[in-house]
Design an enzyme around this catalytic site. Structure first.
Site, PDB file in Angstrom:
ATOM      1  N   SER A  85      -9.081  11.568   4.946  1.00 45.65           N
ATOM      2  CA  SER A  85      -9.835  11.265   3.721  1.00 45.65           C
ATOM      3  C   SER A  85     -10.981  10.290   3.981  1.00 45.65           C
ATOM      4  O   SER A  85     -11.959  10.276   3.251  1.00 45.65           O
ATOM      5  CB  SER A  85      -8.903  10.727   2.627  1.00 45.65           C
ATOM      6  OG  SER A  85      -8.183   9.618   3.091  1.00 45.65           O
ATOM      7  N   GLU A  92      -1.238  -1.297   3.568  1.00 48.27           N
ATOM      8  CA  GLU A  92      -2.574  -1.812   3.265  1.00 48.27           C
ATOM      9  C   GLU A  92      -2.700  -3.324   3.441  1.00 48.27           C
ATOM     10  O   GLU A  92      -3.752  -3.831   3.832  1.00 48.27           O
ATOM     11  CB  GLU A  92      -2.996  -1.416   1.846  1.00 48.27           C
ATOM     12  CG  GLU A  92      -3.268   0.079   1.670  1.00 48.27           C
ATOM     13  CD  GLU A  92      -2.010   0.922   1.600  1.00 48.27           C
ATOM     14  OE1 GLU A  92      -0.926   0.365   1.308  1.00 48.27           O
ATOM     15  OE2 GLU A  92      -2.088   2.134   1.848  1.00 48.27           O
ATOM     16  N   PHE A 147      -6.095   1.531  -3.361  1.00 47.31           N
ATOM     17  CA  PHE A 147      -5.039   0.878  -2.582  1.00 47.31           C
ATOM     18  C   PHE A 147      -5.609  -0.230  -1.709  1.00 47.31           C
ATOM     19  O   PHE A 147      -4.976  -1.271  -1.529  1.00 47.31           O
ATOM     20  CB  PHE A 147      -4.284   1.934  -1.761  1.00 47.31           C
ATOM     21  CG  PHE A 147      -3.911   3.125  -2.600  1.00 47.31           C
ATOM     22  CD1 PHE A 147      -3.278   2.930  -3.828  1.00 47.31           C
ATOM     23  CD2 PHE A 147      -4.241   4.401  -2.229  1.00 47.31           C
ATOM     24  CE1 PHE A 147      -2.964   4.000  -4.647  1.00 47.31           C
ATOM     25  CE2 PHE A 147      -3.933   5.489  -3.045  1.00 47.31           C
ATOM     26  CZ  PHE A 147      -3.291   5.290  -4.256  1.00 47.31           C
TER      27      PHE A 147
END
Lengths: 319, 273
Positions: A41, A62, A87
């Site tokens: 992505s 994250e 995120f």
């Protein structure tokens, strides 16, 4: 002046991002990419193939990802930390505050698929609070480019800039508004269309919609100025003051909640420096329903027709 | 520097820390007293750092993840020469650069700002990766509290460090068994640490965190494995060296009154070689 553009040719700004990053990576071995299982992505496969050691995929983690970025910067690297924007910013906000902003670490935070790009996936995946969250932090410029050329230019600037920053990209196609040799200047708006009756200020995926709205207004005899304001922090105060004093009314458009983003930043300047009628277009403080980004933008009054209509309405409030 | 010298320095730092907490009317005395032996060994025996060139590219890196014990780090940095010793008296005063948690941009020798728990280890992972990418030989050390290991971000970093085979990274857990308001075993009893860290692919060594010989041996470069990060579980006492503070949860950030201060100082002076 009026910038020209072709809405039949839309481009994904992520391609410009990785193109620039790969170029920069070839010239500077200190540039590294950090991601959270987002090679696909974030479109980092090419970077990984060219520089396998310099693509650091920390997995779905994250908070660790942003901390690792801060540590890499401490060790002299120039990390581009890439992840889906909701995120990256939401999950690791305290790391962005303490490890990047407060520590003045040289970390480039790149929020991918920001705004309503993941429209169909539901509100958990919408990143329409990221301007507000990151804009509240000192030391971190917040940037949302409007096309692929501004994206590439902003990435080149980011690599040279000494310090942390947040750059927000969509995956929704946008036409070219800037020339290929565009140079990004942080904190400086670009005048894309001259106008004297009202100013429309936009960034990201909204800028070209604002340009189409201005063309529609022109047919109604309304002269609308269009400013592309990629940098939400620091905000371009002189351009806003000029817009308020010279056109007397301002409309803002953003792929973000109306609370705390571009519209709020512009309104803060307007209230402090030059009160004029304003209208802030964005997501009106609700969790958005299901639908594509383009559908939702239209739904929230940010189709070109919607922007033009709100702008014409605002003019009735002008003194 | 021999064991006796290191103990002498650590005891001097304990006394200075206690005095500063008493003068400032604030601090985290319990956790400061538990971590000072570890900090002393790092700064006076193990790490290559230069107070005259705090940002030398090849310096070893240290992160105090349990940032609320900043005063212990400040006294060590002062003893080492990064800041003037008399600056410790400004701790927590208005506009002092010595605020309650370490700040990189203000205090030379501090590598990253800490305070919120669970931040230091991910940053240390990034530092160790940077060294590895550059082919550099400097090492990265991080100290966390044992209660702090309840933060999930640490376990994200633990997975990363093992996956990226960061043999140049050493995590020291200051295992004093107490957190702010309760004993570790009363909240979320994450101990024992060894099997958990080993399961994630780390080498683990358990030591007495107040025994200078054991500390130095565990931190020595010869004791690390090339491709595995190392965790040292340092068994310590919160409030170490002061009888009424030791292993007492009340002394996480309590400030001694004058008679308590005098007794504590007398005990620390008696312990000083």
């Amino acid at each position: 002046m009026n910038a020209t553009f072709d809405t039949a040719k839309l481009h994904d700004c992520r391609d410009a991002f990785v193109g620039a990053l790969e170029q920069l990576g070839a010239a500077n071995e200190h540039i590294v990419a950090v991601c959270n299982d987002s090679v696909g992505s974030s479109k980092l496969a090419g970077f990984r193939d060219k520089f396998p050691d310099r693509l650091i995929n920390v997995g779905i983690a994250e908070q660790n990802m942003v901390g690792v970025g801060a540590g890499l910067a401490n060790g002299g690297k120039i990390p581009f930390v890439c992840a889906a924007s909701p995120f990256l910013t939401g999950r690791a906000l305290e790391q962005i505050k303490a490890d990047v902003a407060y520590s003045e670490a040289n970390v480039k935070l790149v929020g991918i698929s920001s705004g309503l790009a993941y429209g169909e996936l539901g509100a958990t995946h919408h990143s329409i609070e990221d301007f507000a969250w990151v804009r509240a932090l000192p030391n971190v410029p917040v940037v949302a480019p409007a096309d692929r050329n501004e994206t590439a230019a902003a990435i080149k600037w980011a690599a040279d800039y000494q310090g942390g920053l947040f750059l927000r990209l969509s995956r929704v196609g946008v036409p070219d508004l800037f020339p290929e040799d565009h140079v990004f200047k942080p904190g400086q708006a670009n005048l894309l269309r001259s106008g004297s009756d009202v100013t429309i200020i936009a960034n990201g995926t909204l800028t070209y919609r604002a340009m189409i709205a201005a063309e529609m207004l022109d047919l109604q005899g309304i002269s609308a100025r269009v400013l592309n304001m990629a940098t939400v922090r620091p905000i371009d105060t002189p351009s806003i003051v000029n817009a308020a004093t010279e056109t007397g009314a301002i409309v803002t458009c953003e792929e973000h909640t109306v609370y705390g983003g571009l519209g709020s930043a512009v309104a803060e300047v307007v209230v402090d420096e030059c009160p004029v009628p304003m209208k802030r277009l964005g997501v009106p403080g609700i969790f958005a329903p299901t639908g594509s980004a383009n559908f939702l933008l239209d739904e929230f009054g940010m189709s070109p027709e919607g922007i033009a209509g709100s702008t014409a309405d605002l003019l009735k409030r002008k003194g | 520097m021999n064991t006796h010298d290191l103990q002498t320095i650590a005891n001097r730092i304990r006394r200075r820390d206690l005095q500063a907490v008493f003068d400032a009317g604030a601090g985290h005395i319990g956790g400061e007293l538990s971590v000072i032996d570890l900090l002393t060994a790092l700064y006076f025996k193990i790490m290559s750092v230069d107070p005259d060139d705090p940002l030398a590219p090849d310096r070893d890196r240290f992160v105090l993840s349990k940032g609320h014990t900043a005063l212990a780090l400040y006294t060590v940095l002062a003893e080492k020469g990064f800041i003037q010793k008399d600056e410790i008296s400004t701790f927590l005063k208005p506009h002092s650069r010595l605020n309650g948690h370490p700040n990189r941009t203000k205090v030379p020798g501090v590598e990253t700002n800490t305070g919120p728990l669970g931040h230091g280890l991910p940053i240390a992972v990034g530092m160790a990766m940077a060294a590895k990418l550059s082919g550099a030989s400097w090492r990265t050390f991080v100290i966390t509290g044992d209660g702090e290991m309840q933060e999930g971000s640490n376990w994200e970093a633990i997975m990363s460090a093992a996956h990226f085979q960061l043999g140049n990274l050493s995590l020291i857990i200051d295992h004093n068994r107490l957190q702010q308001g309760a004993r570790l075993e009363e909240t979320n009893d994450i101990a024992p640490f060894r099997p958990k860290l080993e399961a994630f692919g780390w080498t683990v060594e358990e030591i007495d965190g107040h025994d200078m010989d054991q500390i130095c041996a565990a931190l020595a470069s010869v004791s690390i494995t090339t491709n595995k990060p190392k965790c040292i579980v340092a068994h310590t006492n919160k409030g170490h060296g002061v009888s009424f503070m030791s292993d007492n949860v009340a002394w996480h950030h309590k400030v001694p009154n004058e008679s308590q201060y005098k007794q504590a100082m007398a005990e620390l002076e008696k312990a000083a070689p």
